[in-house]
Design a protein around this motif. Structure first.
Motif, PDB file in Angstrom:
ATOM      1  N   GLN A   1     -72.787 -47.787  18.098  1.00  0.00           N
ATOM      2  CA  GLN A   1     -71.874 -48.912  18.209  1.00  0.00           C
ATOM      3  C   GLN A   1     -71.003 -48.983  16.971  1.00  0.00           C
ATOM      4  N   VAL A   2     -69.798 -49.477  17.146  1.00  0.00           N
ATOM      5  CA  VAL A   2     -68.945 -49.804  16.012  1.00  0.00           C
ATOM      6  C   VAL A   2     -68.554 -51.256  16.186  1.00  0.00           C
ATOM      7  N   LEU A   3     -69.180 -52.131  15.427  1.00  0.00           N
ATOM      8  CA  LEU A   3     -68.963 -53.555  15.619  1.00  0.00           C
ATOM      9  C   LEU A   3     -67.962 -54.071  14.593  1.00  0.00           C
ATOM     10  N   LEU A   4     -66.832 -54.568  15.096  1.00  0.00           N
ATOM     11  CA  LEU A   4     -65.864 -55.217  14.231  1.00  0.00           C
ATOM     12  C   LEU A   4     -65.996 -56.700  14.489  1.00  0.00           C
ATOM     13  N   GLU A   5     -66.507 -57.430  13.516  1.00  0.00           N
ATOM     14  CA  GLU A   5     -66.810 -58.854  13.676  1.00  0.00           C
ATOM     15  C   GLU A   5     -67.588 -59.095  14.969  1.00  0.00           C
ATOM     16  N   GLY A   6     -68.555 -58.236  15.198  1.00  0.00           N
ATOM     17  CA  GLY A   6     -69.435 -58.433  16.341  1.00  0.00           C
ATOM     18  C   GLY A   6     -68.954 -57.840  17.649  1.00  0.00           C
ATOM     19  N   ARG A   7     -67.693 -57.367  17.695  1.00  0.00           N
ATOM     20  CA  ARG A   7     -67.161 -56.818  18.944  1.00  0.00           C
ATOM     21  C   ARG A   7     -67.290 -55.291  18.916  1.00  0.00           C
ATOM     22  N   ASP A   8     -67.908 -54.725  19.931  1.00  0.00           N
ATOM     23  CA  ASP A   8     -68.117 -53.278  19.935  1.00  0.00           C
ATOM     24  C   ASP A   8     -66.829 -52.566  20.333  1.00  0.00           C
ATOM     25  N   LEU A   9     -66.231 -51.862  19.365  1.00  0.00           N
ATOM     26  CA  LEU A   9     -64.941 -51.215  19.617  1.00  0.00           C
ATOM     27  C   LEU A   9     -65.059 -50.089  20.632  1.00  0.00           C
ATOM     28  N   LEU A  10     -66.237 -49.484  20.690  1.00  0.00           N
ATOM     29  CA  LEU A  10     -66.371 -48.306  21.543  1.00  0.00           C
ATOM     30  C   LEU A  10     -66.336 -48.652  23.026  1.00  0.00           C
TER      31      LEU A  10
END
Lengths: 349, 325
Positions: free
Chosen positions: A70-79
């Motif tokens: 996972q790549v979480l940006l402020e909790g949102r998974d970019l993938l």
């Protein structure tokens, strides 16, 4: 600590090649907090660039593929984002500064119009005049003199350092939350490097972005980074603060990097380079990928056959070595051998 | 820079302002020049291109010649001393002479040959122009899409390109002419264009394949630019050189092919003169009236050569690996 801005979790990025599938990034995890600089060090092919390319969704598919994590940006998974949603993130929430300023600007467009484009893509409602004004502000911020004239010049009319400043201006144009700098000074003259690092610092202060600084230059890390992630063979082998990494490394690879540096301050008898070659990702050694080059492993069975998992020592401090407890003795041995001072808390005050 | 301990004290200089010597320390004379007010004008790509092209004497000569021919052909009605079907019965079959302005002589019916060649050149040039536009649009689009998306899109488009390449152009044109009768220059031009785009498509695809790996394309992508923006704003401008060069070569080829068609009795509708048809008509009497085949032939060769030379000059001027002597 507050919540991380960006959180990379167990990322696996693979490439299909004629010789089989290559895991360029194999279970990498690290966090970036607001306003801090995370230095990522490692040799060529250690997966440091592929990791951030995965974060930006810029892995060419095929042959590449993000297989897991996972790549979480402020909790949102970019993938899990769609292409269009991801495009919206790129350049706005996450921006990148590339290694070679000579090739990362389009030779047939003016520098100003290229920076303007970065704004235009995400804020199409702005008028041309407003964008131009903003670009000139940005150019001034990164220390490009005569920004108004320079707006209309082409990349070949810029020197290397100026181009990298322009690239930084482009990256911070939309005040990104995460700024990724992939070897931003490697292609520059030594005299320009420090200036560009200053500009990068300014840019970061201005935007309070969390920064990922990829480099193989430990000097740059020492100067810029708050925390360090050491990568080897597609894995994270050690994490810690700059002080911890430089003064009490907990992985023999990190120690190897430190002891292979010439240091003008220390009265070195000799350098102790890491023996052997960086591993080929196609044919990664079994067990601990570093074991064939490790001076500490002594061909122990465990190193050869058991892949070391991440061992958390402290908050933000981890290592991936079976025998990290022996590191103190190893540091002592290297110090005796080279005359370097590593762990003696010599905080250059 | 390689000292791992944090001893470079960067905090003394305010990061907002580069150190006073910082700007000057840029080892670039341009920057130095800027800070003391005197500017050294850097040469832009365009200026470099112009310099190189102007030095190419053959190309410059060709450009001037072609410009004159094009202007004369466009204004053929006013430039030509006669209409192409005016008959001067008294001066039938006259060799080139200044008398009554029959510079290229007259044919057996007494029509002024210079006027006929000029109108013929107009036909050739308009066909060439249409071909260039059709080839430019189709070739660039197909090549760009194939090179940008690669994979199955590329495979499909390139197989289609191969298919068009193996069409025998002349045979296809003859069949078309037989089916639909002789046409206006537009029709010939479009059909020719539909046959001649593959070379350009292959060139553009090749350039795109290398461009898409360039860092500036990655950088544009990292800024959030979409596919279309990257293709049209970043990649096609970098492909203009090869496109323009190929288009000039295609124009020269089109002029020759159109003349061949006309020579074989196809091509544009009869009352409109075409260089190829003039040569065909002059063929029977070339033993006695040499100018009937030589004059349109010279016009044809000189126009095709001029276009080719311009293409050469453009290629040399646009090729950065060719050093200025």
């Amino acid at each position: 600590m507050s919540d991380p801005l960006l959180s990379i979790r167990d990322l696996v990025t693979q490439f299909d090649t004629a010789d089989g599938t290559v895991r360029a990034v194999d279970g990498v995890s690290y966090d970036v907090y607001p306003g801090e600089t995370v230095g990522v060090v490692g040799e060529s092919g250690s997966g440091k660039s592929v990791t951030v390319m995965s974060v930006l969704g810029l892995i060419p598919e095929p042959p590449g593929r993000i297989a897991d994590g996972q790549v979480l940006l402020e909790g949102r998974d970019l993938l899990t984002l769609s292409d269009a949603e991801f495009r919206d993130v790129r350049g706005k929430d996450i921006a990148m500064i590339f290694q070679d300023p000579m090739t990362s600007l389009n030779p047939v467009l003016t520098v100003g119009s290229q920076i303007a484009e970065a704004i235009e893509v995400h804020r199409s409602h702005l008028s041309d005049d407003a964008i131009r004004k903003r670009v000139i502000e940005l150019l001034e911020l990164v220390g490009v003199p005569n920004a108004d004239d320079r707006f209309d010049q082409y990349p070949h009319e810029y020197s290397g350092g100026m181009r990298q400043r322009a690239m930084i201006a482009m990256a911070i144009a939309n005040e990104p939350k995460i700024l990724i700098a992939d070897e931003p000074t490697t292609a520059l003259d030594v005299t320009i490097q420090a200036q560009v690092l200053n500009v990068l610092q300014t840019a970061q202060d201005e935007t309070n972005a969390g920064t990922i600084l990829i480099t193989h230059d430990l000097g740059v890390i020492a100067e810029m980074a708050d925390r360090v992630v050491v990568m080897y063979g597609g894995r994270v082998v050690e994490t810690g603060t700059v002080d911890e990494i430089f003064h009490s490394p907990k992985h023999p690879y990190t120690l190897g990097l430190l002891s292979s540096l010439p240091r003008p301050d220390a009265d070195l008898e000799r350098l102790e380079p890491i023996p052997g070659q960086p591993p080929s990702l196609i044919n990664l050694p079994s067990g601990c990928a570093f074991h064939p080059r490790c001076r500490m492993g002594n061909d122990r069975q465990r190193c050869r056959f058991e892949t070391p998992e991440r061992i958390d020592l402290d908050a933000g401090r981890s290592t991936a070595c079976h025998y990290y407890e022996e590191m103190d003795a190893e540091i002592q041995r290297v110090q005796d051998a080279t005359g370097a001072e590593i762990s003696t808390e010599d905080e250059d005050a | 820079m390689t000292d791992p301990t944090p001893r470079h004290d960067t905090s003394t200089s305010d990061p907002e302002e580069p150190p006073p010597g910082g700007v000057l320390a840029e080892s670039d004379e341009q920057v130095a020049a800027y800070s003391d007010g005197s500017e050294i004008a850097a040469r832009s790509q365009w200026q470099l291109f112009r310099r190189k092209f102007f030095r190419h004497k053959l190309a410059m000569g060709s450009l001037v010649y072609l410009a004159i021919v094009v202007v004369a052909a466009i204004n053929a009605e006013t430039v030509a001393p006669y209409a192409y079907d005016d008959i001067n019965v008294v001066m039938r079959g006259t060799a080139p002479t200044f008398e009554e302005m029959h510079f290229f002589g007259t044919d057996q019916l007494g029509r002024d040959y210079f006027s006929r060649v000029l109108f013929g050149a107009r036909t050739s040039l308009s066909v060439a122009w249409i071909v260039a536009v059709v080839v430019g649009v189709i070739g660039t689009t197909v090549g760009a899409i194939a090179g940008f998306y690669r994979g199955w899109v590329d495979a499909a488009l390139m197989r289609m390109t191969d298919l068009v390449i193996i069409f025998p152009a002349l045979a296809v044109l003859l069949v078309f002419a037989a089916l639909f009768g002789q046409g206006r220059p537009t029709r010939i031009g479009i059909i020719l264009g539909l046959l001649l785009w593959p070379t350009l498509a292959r060139i553009v695809r090749g350039v795109f394949l290398s461009l898409r790996e360039k860092e500036f394309v990655q950088a544009a992508r990292a800024c959030g630019a979409g596919d279309l923006r990257i293709m049209f704003r970043h990649m096609i401008p970098n492909t203009i050189g090869p496109i323009v060069v190929n288009m000039t070569l295609v124009m020269a080829a089109a002029i020759i092919i159109e003349a061949t068609l006309a020579f074989l009795g196809f091509g544009v509708n009869p009352p409109t003169p075409a260089l190829g048809r003039l040569m065909d008509e002059g063929r029977s009497s070339m033993q006695t009236q040499w100018w009937l085949i030589v004059m349109p032939g010279m016009a044809l060769v000189s126009i095709a050569l001029a276009v080719n030379f311009i293409g050469d000059g453009l290629r040399d001027a646009l090729d950065p690996t060719q050093q200025e002597k």
